[in-house]
Design a protein around this motif. Structure first.
Motif, PDB file in Angstrom:
ATOM      1  N   ARG A  44       3.647  -1.005   3.775  1.00  0.00           N
ATOM      2  CA  ARG A  44       3.044   0.295   3.520  1.00  0.00           C
ATOM      3  C   ARG A  44       4.134   1.350   3.477  1.00  0.00           C
ATOM      4  O   ARG A  44       5.024   1.374   4.326  1.00  0.00           O
ATOM      5  CB  ARG A  44       2.021   0.640   4.598  1.00  0.00           C
ATOM      6  CG  ARG A  44       1.188   1.883   4.253  1.00  0.00           C
ATOM      7  CD  ARG A  44      -0.103   1.906   5.017  1.00  0.00           C
ATOM      8  NE  ARG A  44      -1.036   2.898   4.510  1.00  0.00           N
ATOM      9  CZ  ARG A  44      -2.347   2.814   4.642  1.00  0.00           C
ATOM     10  NH1 ARG A  44      -2.880   1.770   5.267  1.00  0.00           N
ATOM     11  NH2 ARG A  44      -3.129   3.756   4.163  1.00  0.00           N
TER      12      ARG A  44
ATOM     13  N   THR B 195      -4.327   6.793  -1.461  1.00  0.00           N
ATOM     14  CA  THR B 195      -3.626   5.536  -1.188  1.00  0.00           C
ATOM     15  C   THR B 195      -3.927   4.521  -2.282  1.00  0.00           C
ATOM     16  O   THR B 195      -5.079   4.368  -2.709  1.00  0.00           O
ATOM     17  CB  THR B 195      -4.037   4.963   0.179  1.00  0.00           C
ATOM     18  OG1 THR B 195      -3.693   5.905   1.199  1.00  0.00           O
ATOM     19  CG2 THR B 195      -3.326   3.645   0.470  1.00  0.00           C
TER      20      THR B 195
ATOM     21  N   TYR C  17       0.866  -1.170   0.000  1.00  0.00           N
ATOM     22  CA  TYR C  17       0.000   0.000   0.000  1.00  0.00           C
ATOM     23  C   TYR C  17       0.909   1.228   0.000  1.00  0.00           C
ATOM     24  O   TYR C  17       1.878   1.299   0.764  1.00  0.00           O
ATOM     25  CB  TYR C  17      -0.901   0.030   1.236  1.00  0.00           C
ATOM     26  CG  TYR C  17      -1.987  -1.031   1.214  1.00  0.00           C
ATOM     27  CD1 TYR C  17      -3.196  -0.792   0.573  1.00  0.00           C
ATOM     28  CD2 TYR C  17      -1.778  -2.264   1.830  1.00  0.00           C
ATOM     29  CE1 TYR C  17      -4.196  -1.768   0.551  1.00  0.00           C
ATOM     30  CE2 TYR C  17      -2.767  -3.236   1.810  1.00  0.00           C
ATOM     31  CZ  TYR C  17      -3.967  -2.989   1.163  1.00  0.00           C
ATOM     32  OH  TYR C  17      -4.941  -3.947   1.135  1.00  0.00           O
ATOM     33  N   THR C  18       0.604   2.183  -0.860  1.00  0.00           N
ATOM     34  CA  THR C  18       1.428   3.397  -0.955  1.00  0.00           C
ATOM     35  C   THR C  18       0.549   4.623  -0.777  1.00  0.00           C
ATOM     36  O   THR C  18      -0.402   4.835  -1.545  1.00  0.00           O
ATOM     37  CB  THR C  18       2.136   3.482  -2.317  1.00  0.00           C
ATOM     38  OG1 THR C  18       2.849   2.259  -2.561  1.00  0.00           O
ATOM     39  CG2 THR C  18       3.120   4.647  -2.329  1.00  0.00           C
ATOM     40  N   ASP C  19       0.854   5.415   0.230  1.00  0.00           N
ATOM     41  CA  ASP C  19       0.157   6.682   0.449  1.00  0.00           C
ATOM     42  C   ASP C  19       0.814   7.755  -0.415  1.00  0.00           C
ATOM     43  O   ASP C  19       2.033   7.962  -0.339  1.00  0.00           O
ATOM     44  CB  ASP C  19       0.234   7.096   1.919  1.00  0.00           C
ATOM     45  CG  ASP C  19      -0.421   6.085   2.850  1.00  0.00           C
ATOM     46  OD1 ASP C  19      -1.409   5.463   2.426  1.00  0.00           O
ATOM     47  OD2 ASP C  19       0.063   5.913   3.983  1.00  0.00           O
TER      48      ASP C  19
ATOM     49  N   TYR D  72      -7.148   2.423  -3.152  1.00  0.00           N
ATOM     50  CA  TYR D  72      -7.328   1.631  -1.931  1.00  0.00           C
ATOM     51  C   TYR D  72      -8.699   0.946  -1.887  1.00  0.00           C
ATOM     52  O   TYR D  72      -8.789  -0.231  -1.529  1.00  0.00           O
ATOM     53  CB  TYR D  72      -7.159   2.536  -0.705  1.00  0.00           C
ATOM     54  CG  TYR D  72      -7.402   1.831   0.595  1.00  0.00           C
ATOM     55  CD1 TYR D  72      -6.398   1.080   1.210  1.00  0.00           C
ATOM     56  CD2 TYR D  72      -8.646   1.915   1.224  1.00  0.00           C
ATOM     57  CE1 TYR D  72      -6.639   0.418   2.411  1.00  0.00           C
ATOM     58  CE2 TYR D  72      -8.892   1.256   2.423  1.00  0.00           C
ATOM     59  CZ  TYR D  72      -7.891   0.511   3.009  1.00  0.00           C
ATOM     60  OH  TYR D  72      -8.132  -0.134   4.188  1.00  0.00           O
TER      61      TYR D  72
END
Length: 479
Positions: A413, A376, A369-371, A399
């Protein structure tokens, strides 16, 4: 009747052969001589009833008049000269139009046509600067974004062609691809001496598709090459008018090949089932149809939004972090330059596309998961090696869509603030001060930075090498 110039010259050819003047033919078909002259000069489109009357009087059929071929070599040259002088490139020169009169000799006509051909060839060589080529590539990417990377007409055509070849499901076999070629009057020929600048060659005169030796019979790469060659025929492609047209043709041919290898009906059914089970995985999609991971990921982008209602992004990144190919319609903030091109730009170090390189075990996909400033994203990345260079293939979704995918339970993350330079590009101030003036690095410069825009009728393919290859194989028997 789109080719009025050819039609007019065929009427003139048969009128002359019948020994009639314009006035005589006009009188017998009840049309003014001036109107008939406009038709013969390609300036006016005749009614079908008039065509029937003209054909009847000249002793030919309407089909004879509508034939797309020039009635004689001389007429072919006249038509080519007229078209060349009506093109925008010639009109921009402000030069007068030279009419091919009866008194003009064939030698003069051939010289004029030859000059126009050379002007056109030189214009093609300088058709775009590298910057314009990047802009053309960006326009192509944005066009596909507007249609969610989905081309229904090509989908329907590919599915119909595969079904007509008797494909019953599963991975498309090399035998089926051969049947598809045969239905087009083509045969697939494996040769070891393809022009070094060409992946495959389509010879329409002899009905052959030349591809590399079948070291892996039925392999995805060879099937795809043959299908792309067929696509140019099925989609009615001609010589590309410019670099942007070349990119569009290549895009459409690749799309057709992918839609044949992974037909829409079977592919959507497979993906819908995986979505219901909340277990979409590119590796499963890949294995079910016997294609590469990249091909499966790209095919997923064709169907994800249009058929599954899932916005998506795809990124292929080189080992140094540079974008090789990218697509998104989910808002992922791709790095872009001043022309809005993304190829060659460096992606954030915190993205899955680069974090995956740090793994010691790369046999399975890496989930993360990448913010980002745009929200996201959930991403699945597969790494690989090609010609000693590393690369990664990433398929990602917002997301909210992660619930449909395998790997959503990942605990990996990362936070990306790019394009903010403090995210991962600007060095620590103290460390930079510590080493300033005390070190020197020899840059690893990519050769493509200095490469000119690919030239040739088909950009990147050496014309002389291509035509020498075709000549050498034209008379060779098929093996």
């Amino acid at each position: 009747m789109s080719d009025l110039a050819t039609l007019g010259r065929r009427i003139r050819h048969f009128r002359t052969a019948a020994g009639l003047t314009l006035e005589e033919l006009g009188r017998e078909v009840d049309v003014a001589q001036s109107q008939l002259s406009l038709i013969e000069n390609g300036k006016r489109e005749p009614r079908l009833t008039l065509l029937g009357a003209i054909a009847s009087r000249l002793g030919v059929t309407v089909a004879d008049l509508l034939d797309e071929s020039a009635p004689s070599p001389r007429a072919a040259l006249e038509i080519e000269l007229e078209r060349a002088q009506s093109a925008a490139a010639y009109r921009e020169l402000g030069l007068p139009e030279v009419r091919a009169t009866r008194s003009m000799t064939d030698e003069v006509l051939r010289a004029l046509v030859g000059l126009h051909r050379e002007l056109d060839r030189r214009a093609r060589l300088a058709i775009a600067t590298p910057e314009e080529a990047r802009r053309a590539n960006t326009r192509q990417r944005l066009r596909m974004q507007q249609v969610d990377n989905y081309l229904p007409d090509i989908e329907d055509l590919a599915e119909a062609d595969v079904a007509a070849a008797g494909h019953g499901g599963g991975a498309l076999t090399h035998r089926t691809v051969s049947v598809m070629a045969e239905r087009l009057g083509l045969s697939i020929v494996h040769v070891a001496d393809l022009p070094h600048s060409a992946r495959c060659v389509l010879d329409l005169e002899n009905g052959r598709i030349y591809i590399p030796p079948a070291s892996i019979p039925g392999g995805h790469g060879l099937r795809s090459l043959a299908l792309q060659a067929m696509a140019h025929l099925r989609l009615g492609h001609g010589e590309p008018a410019d670099y942007e047209d070349f990119l569009r043709q290549r895009q459409d041919a690749s799309y057709y090949a992918a839609a044949c290898l992974m037909p829409q009906g079977a592919a959507v059914a497979f993906l819908e089932r995986a979505k219901r089970e909340r277990d979409i995985a590119i590796e499963d999609f890949r294995d079910a149809f016997g294609v590469t991971h990249e091909a499966a990921a790209l095919r997923f982008t064709n169907l994800a939004t249009a058929r599954l209602d899932i916005p998506v992004h795809f990124v292929r990144v080189a080992g140094d972090g540079a974008v090789v190919r990218a697509y998104e319609n989910d808002g992922l903030p791709l790095p872009v330059d001043a022309t809005h091109a993304t190829e060659g730009q460096i992606v954030c170090r915190h993205w899955s596309a680069r974090r995956a390189f740090a793994r010691s075990t790369r046999t399975t996909e890496y989930f993360q998961y990448t913010d980002t400033p745009a929200g996201t994203f959930f991403e699945a990345t597969q790494t690989g090696t090609a010609e000693s260079d590393e690369f990664s293939i990433t398929l990602g979704v917002p997301y909210a869509q992660s619930r449909w995918f395998r790997g959503r339970e990942s605990g990996h993350r990362e936070v990306s603030r790019c394009p903010d330079l403090t995210c991962c590009r600007r060095p620590d101030a103290d460390v930079a001060a510590r080493w300033e003036g005390r070190a020197w690095a020899s840059a690893r410069v990519h050769a493509h930075i200095f490469s000119p825009l690919p030239q040739g009728t088909y950009p990147g393919v050496d014309d002389r090498e291509l035509y020498d290859f075709l000549e050498s194989h034209a008379s060779a028997p098929e093996e």
